[in-house]
Structure formats: structure tokens, C-alpha cells
Design a protein around this motif. Sequence first.
Motif, PDB file in Angstrom:
ATOM      1  N   LEU A   1       0.856  -1.186   0.000  1.00 27.46           N
ATOM      2  CA  LEU A   1       0.000   0.000   0.000  1.00 27.46           C
ATOM      3  C   LEU A   1       0.890   1.233   0.000  1.00 27.46           C
ATOM      4  O   LEU A   1       1.842   1.312   0.773  1.00 27.46           O
ATOM      5  CB  LEU A   1      -0.881   0.011   1.254  1.00 27.46           C
TER       6      LEU A   1
ATOM      7  N   VAL B   1       0.365   5.432   0.259  1.00 27.16           N
ATOM      8  CA  VAL B   1      -0.615   6.473   0.556  1.00 27.16           C
ATOM      9  C   VAL B   1       0.050   7.833   0.380  1.00 27.16           C
ATOM     10  O   VAL B   1       1.150   8.074   0.893  1.00 27.16           O
ATOM     11  CB  VAL B   1      -1.157   6.318   2.001  1.00 27.16           C
TER      12      VAL B   1
ATOM     13  N   ARG C   1      -6.358  12.133   1.098  1.00 26.99           N
ATOM     14  CA  ARG C   1      -5.553  10.910   1.078  1.00 26.99           C
ATOM     15  C   ARG C   1      -5.867  10.089  -0.175  1.00 26.99           C
ATOM     16  O   ARG C   1      -7.018   9.807  -0.468  1.00 26.99           O
ATOM     17  CB  ARG C   1      -5.851  10.096   2.334  1.00 26.99           C
TER      18      ARG C   1
ATOM     19  N   ALA D   1      -4.841   6.460  -2.110  1.00 32.22           N
ATOM     20  CA  ALA D   1      -4.216   5.166  -1.853  1.00 32.22           C
ATOM     21  C   ALA D   1      -3.994   4.390  -3.141  1.00 32.22           C
ATOM     22  O   ALA D   1      -4.820   4.430  -4.056  1.00 32.22           O
ATOM     23  CB  ALA D   1      -5.082   4.344  -0.910  1.00 32.22           C
TER      24      ALA D   1
ATOM     25  N   LEU E   1      -7.684  -3.278   1.160  1.00 29.53           N
ATOM     26  CA  LEU E   1      -7.281  -1.883   1.329  1.00 29.53           C
ATOM     27  C   LEU E   1      -7.463  -1.450   2.780  1.00 29.53           C
ATOM     28  O   LEU E   1      -6.560  -0.862   3.374  1.00 29.53           O
ATOM     29  CB  LEU E   1      -8.077  -0.976   0.387  1.00 29.53           C
ATOM     30  N   ARG E   2      -8.615  -1.765   3.372  1.00 21.00           N
ATOM     31  CA  ARG E   2      -8.854  -1.406   4.784  1.00 21.00           C
ATOM     32  C   ARG E   2      -7.849  -2.082   5.708  1.00 21.00           C
ATOM     33  O   ARG E   2      -7.321  -1.463   6.626  1.00 21.00           O
ATOM     34  CB  ARG E   2     -10.283  -1.776   5.192  1.00 21.00           C
TER      35      ARG E   2
ATOM     36  N   GLN F   1      -4.502  -0.366   5.213  1.00 18.78           N
ATOM     37  CA  GLN F   1      -4.515   0.982   5.780  1.00 18.78           C
ATOM     38  C   GLN F   1      -4.434   0.925   7.301  1.00 18.78           C
ATOM     39  O   GLN F   1      -3.770   1.755   7.921  1.00 18.78           O
ATOM     40  CB  GLN F   1      -5.761   1.751   5.335  1.00 18.78           C
ATOM     41  N   SER F   2      -5.085  -0.056   7.900  1.00 21.40           N
ATOM     42  CA  SER F   2      -5.020  -0.213   9.347  1.00 21.40           C
ATOM     43  C   SER F   2      -3.588  -0.520   9.789  1.00 21.40           C
ATOM     44  O   SER F   2      -3.083   0.065  10.757  1.00 21.40           O
ATOM     45  CB  SER F   2      -5.971  -1.325   9.799  1.00 21.40           C
TER      46      SER F   2
ATOM     47  N   ASP G   1      -1.523   2.645   9.359  1.00 20.78           N
ATOM     48  CA  ASP G   1      -1.819   3.624  10.408  1.00 20.78           C
ATOM     49  C   ASP G   1      -1.171   3.221  11.741  1.00 20.78           C
ATOM     50  O   ASP G   1      -0.688   4.078  12.477  1.00 20.78           O
ATOM     51  CB  ASP G   1      -3.329   3.804  10.571  1.00 20.78           C
TER      52      ASP G   1
END
Length: 172
Positions: A117, A119, A126, A128, A151-152, A155-156, A159
Amino acid sequence: NDTAYPDDRCPSGRLPGNNLPWRGKKGDLYEGGTRVPAIVSWPGRAKPGKVDTPVQITDWLPTFAALTGYRPERDLKWDGASILPLLTAHKPLPDRPLYAVAPGFRSRALRYGDWKLIVFGEGASRKAELYNLAADPQEKNNLATGQPDRLRQMQSLLDQAAARDRDALPKG
């Protein structure tokens, strides 16, 4: 940063380079900007041969600490992990998030297994990009729209890694 190191501009400066077949160049978070070969010569200890396991520069400090037997008395919040088993026995490392930040924090990337990923920007702006490096090593097919669950998940993980940026700095 090319202004801090004016002679370190390769491949886009005075010393041209070619990162093909990888996309990107130095300073990018695409594979052409992050893939760098490493050579280890350690007769009698390092197992000869080629290893394709991705590692990061942050892995060297924990590796040298393991090599010397150093064990810190407290958590030093090292970002990397010892790669000693990889060097001495070509023992594969477990999948782990590999986090990277572009100069000036203009973009961030996280690789986990075959997935990567990237970003750009923060908040509502944002953007991605999601790639499966096993199927698309040149990062041509952005799967961010077609893989919303992946993707989620990525992204987690990104983050979580980003939340630890600069956590080893002294409190002041």
C-alpha cells in the motif's frame, strides 16, 4: 534529500540510473525507489547464495545486537528485527509489516507479504494505491478500488506503523 547530499542524486541527478523493470526512482516508495541490493560476506557464518526476502535498513541494528549478544535492559523501540537466521541459514522471516516513508513524509508505504500500500496525503485528500507484488511486480495495476477489504486491512496496518513514527525520540 538532494539538497543535504548534493552528490547523492542518483538515478535522477548527475549520475543517471535505470531501475527497470521496477517502477519509480530514488525517493519514491515504488519498488524502483526502495529495492536496493545488499551483499553480506561473512566466511564461515553467512550461508552462501541468493536470498530474495525483503529486509529494511532498520533490521541491521537488531541483527548486530543479536550477533554480539546485546540485550537492552529496556525496550528501545527498534523498528526492525534481527535477520541473523536469514543470513546464517536462509531461514525465511515471518511475514511482517515493512513500513517506509518518503522524504519529507510526502507519502508512506506498507508492505505485508505480497501486498503493498502506498498512501499520498492525509485526511480527505488521502490517495491510496494498492498492489499485489507477486502478480504485478512493476506496480502497474492499482487494486485499491477493486479490493476494499484488503485496502482497509493494509490501511489499518499502515496507520499502526505510522503511529509509531519517531516514538524512539527522547521526550523533551
